[in-house]
Design a protein around this motif. Structure first.
Motif, short mmCIF file in Angstrom:
data_model
loop_
_atom_site.label_atom_id
_atom_site.label_comp_id
_atom_site.label_asym_id
_atom_site.label_seq_id
_atom_site.Cartn_x
_atom_site.Cartn_y
_atom_site.Cartn_z
N HIS A 7 0.84 -1.19 0.00
CA HIS A 7 0.00 0.00 0.00
C HIS A 7 0.89 1.25 0.00
N ILE A 8 1.64 1.38 -1.08
CA ILE A 8 2.63 2.45 -1.20
C ILE A 8 2.08 3.68 -1.92
N LEU A 9 0.96 3.56 -2.60
CA LEU A 9 0.39 4.70 -3.32
C LEU A 9 -0.18 5.68 -2.31
N PRO A 10 0.26 6.93 -2.32
CA PRO A 10 -0.13 7.85 -1.25
C PRO A 10 -1.56 8.38 -1.36
N ASP A 11 -2.18 8.56 -0.19
CA ASP A 11 -3.46 9.28 -0.07
C ASP A 11 -4.63 8.62 -0.79
N VAL A 12 -4.63 7.29 -0.87
CA VAL A 12 -5.77 6.63 -1.51
C VAL A 12 -6.46 5.62 -0.59
N ASP A 13 -5.78 5.20 0.50
CA ASP A 13 -6.38 4.24 1.43
C ASP A 13 -5.73 4.42 2.79
N ASP A 14 -5.65 3.36 3.58
CA ASP A 14 -5.05 3.45 4.91
C ASP A 14 -3.55 3.18 4.90
N GLY A 15 -2.97 3.19 3.71
CA GLY A 15 -1.53 3.00 3.56
C GLY A 15 -0.78 4.32 3.64
N SER A 16 0.18 4.50 2.76
CA SER A 16 1.01 5.71 2.77
C SER A 16 0.15 6.98 2.79
N GLY A 17 0.51 7.89 3.70
CA GLY A 17 -0.26 9.11 3.83
C GLY A 17 0.28 10.30 3.07
N SER A 18 1.45 10.12 2.43
CA SER A 18 2.05 11.24 1.71
C SER A 18 3.07 10.72 0.71
N LEU A 19 3.42 11.56 -0.25
CA LEU A 19 4.44 11.21 -1.23
C LEU A 19 5.78 10.97 -0.53
N GLU A 20 6.06 11.77 0.49
CA GLU A 20 7.31 11.61 1.23
C GLU A 20 7.39 10.23 1.88
N ASP A 21 6.29 9.78 2.48
CA ASP A 21 6.27 8.45 3.08
C ASP A 21 6.46 7.36 2.01
N ASP A 196 2.63 -6.43 2.38
CA ASP A 196 1.38 -5.77 2.78
C ASP A 196 1.72 -4.51 3.57
N ALA A 197 2.73 -3.81 3.12
CA ALA A 197 3.23 -2.63 3.83
C ALA A 197 2.22 -1.48 3.76
N HIS A 198 2.16 -0.72 4.87
CA HIS A 198 1.25 0.42 4.95
C HIS A 198 1.95 1.74 5.27
N SER A 199 3.21 1.68 5.69
CA SER A 199 3.91 2.92 6.02
C SER A 199 5.40 2.63 6.13
N PRO A 200 6.23 3.68 6.26
CA PRO A 200 7.66 3.44 6.45
C PRO A 200 8.03 3.23 7.91
N PHE A 201 7.04 3.19 8.80
CA PHE A 201 7.32 3.12 10.24
C PHE A 201 6.74 1.86 10.89
N MET A 202 5.57 1.44 10.48
CA MET A 202 4.95 0.21 10.96
C MET A 202 4.42 -0.55 9.75
N ARG A 203 4.52 -1.90 9.79
CA ARG A 203 4.14 -2.71 8.62
C ARG A 203 4.85 -2.16 7.40
N THR A 204 6.16 -2.23 7.43
CA THR A 204 6.99 -1.58 6.44
C THR A 204 7.25 -2.45 5.22
N THR A 205 7.99 -1.88 4.27
CA THR A 205 8.37 -2.58 3.04
C THR A 205 9.65 -3.39 3.20
N ASP A 206 10.26 -3.38 4.37
CA ASP A 206 11.51 -4.09 4.59
C ASP A 206 11.27 -5.60 4.58
N MET A 207 11.86 -6.29 3.61
CA MET A 207 11.66 -7.74 3.45
C MET A 207 12.87 -8.55 3.93
N GLU A 208 13.84 -7.90 4.53
CA GLU A 208 15.07 -8.60 4.92
C GLU A 208 14.81 -9.68 5.97
N GLU A 209 13.96 -9.38 6.96
CA GLU A 209 13.73 -10.32 8.05
C GLU A 209 13.11 -11.63 7.56
#
Length: 257
Positions: A7-21, A196-209
C-alpha cells in the motif's frame, strides 16, 4: 525480491499518507533487496476505499513512479489492487473496474476476517470459472483458516493461490495468525510472501527479516519460490508450476521442507 502486495500509493487508502512516506517506503524496500513492487491500494471497499480503475488512479500511480525515478531509487513499480470480495466481483473483473496484478489473469482478493468458508469458496470458484486466478490475500489472518487450516488446502486444490504477509510468522498479527502461518509454510500452502506494507514506520516494506527467516528454516529453493519465482510468474502472467504440491495439515509430519 518481488513484492506483490504493498500500500505504497499515497493518499488513496489506509496506507502511505504522503508522497514523502511513499519515497521512504521505496527506499526501504530497495535496501532490503526488493526490486519490484506491485502497487495494491484497497479496492471495492464501498463507502471507504473504492479505487476502481480510473484516470485519477492512473495519474497518481504515474506521479509516484516519476518521483521514484527522479530520486533514482532502484525499484520498479507495477499496477494492481487489493480487491475486497463482493457478490458482483466477477462482473467487476469482466468490466475492468478492478485491477489485476500487472494486467495478468491474477487478482489479489481480500475477504473479511470473519467470512464464512463456504462464502469464500463460492467466490473463488466464480473467479476461476471465468478464467481468472484469485490470489487470496493473507489467508492466515482469516478466522476460519486459524480454526480449520485445511480449508486453505481445499482452495489451493481448486486452483486458488495464497499470499502470506511477511509479518505473520513473527507474531505481528497475534499468536493465532502466527500458528496459521507456520502451518501454511510447512504444508506448502503458500504461493508467495509479500509485505502488505502500509507505512515506512509500521508494517513496512523491509523484506530482509522474512528473507533471512526462510533461508534459516527452509531450503533455498523454497525461499526462491516464495520471494522471487512465483511472484515473477504472477506479474508476467505465467502458470505457477514449480514446487511441491500442498498437503493436508494432518499429514504435516510426513514432510518438512
Amino acid at each position: 525480491m518481488i513484492d506483490i502486495h504493498c500500500h505504497i500509493l499515497p493518499d488513496v487508502d489506509d496506507g502511505s499518507g504522503s508522497l514523502e512516506d511513499s519515497i521512504l517506503m521505496a527506499e526501504m524496500a530497495a535496501r532490503s533487496g526488493v526490486d519490484t513492487i506491485v502497487v495494491t491500494p484497497h479496492s471495492n471497499q464501498r463507502g471507504r476505499f473504492e479505487n476502481y480503475e480510473s484516470e485519477e488512479l492512473r495519474r497518481r500511480f504515474q506521479e509516484l513512479q516519476s518521483e521514484i525515478e527522479h530520486e533514482q531509487i532502484p525499484v520498479r513499480l507495477l499496477r494492481g489492487t487489493e480487491i475486497f470480495s463482493s457478490p458482483d466481483l466477477t462482473e467487476l473483473i469482466r468490466s475492468g473496474e478492478v485491477i489485476s496484478l500487472n494486467g495478468s489473469c491474477y487478482y489479489l482478493v481480500e475477504f473479511a476476517f470473519d467470512e464464512e468458508p463456504w462464502e469464500i469458496q463460492e467466490t473463488l470458484q466464480e473467479i476461476l470459472a471465468i478464467g481468472k486466478v484469485p490470489v487470496i490475500a493473507h489467508p492466515e489472518r482469516y478466522y476460519c483458516i486459524q480454526e480449520q487450516p485445511n480449508y486453505l488446502y481445499e482452495w489451493r486444490m481448486l486452483g486458488a493461490l495464497a499470499q502470506m504477509n511477511k509479518g505473520s510468522i513473527f507474531g505481528r498479527f497475534g499468536k493465532r495468525t502466527a500458528r496459521a502461518a507456520d502451518r501454511m509454510l510447512r504444508c506448502c500452502h503458500v504461493t508467495c510472501i509479500a509485505s502488505d506494507a502500509h507505512s515506512p514506520f509500521m508494517r513496512t516494506t523491509d523484506m530482509e527479516e522474512i528473507d533471512e527467516f526462510l533461508m534459516d528454516h527452509f531450503p533455498m529453493e523454497y525461499r526462491d519460490l516464495l520471494l522471487e519465482k512465483n511472484p515473477e510468474r504472477i506479474i508476467t502472467n505465467r502458470r505457477i508450476t514449480d514446487g511441491p504440491p500442498p498437503m493436508p495439515v494432518e499429514e504435516m509430519r510426513r514432510r518438512y521442507w
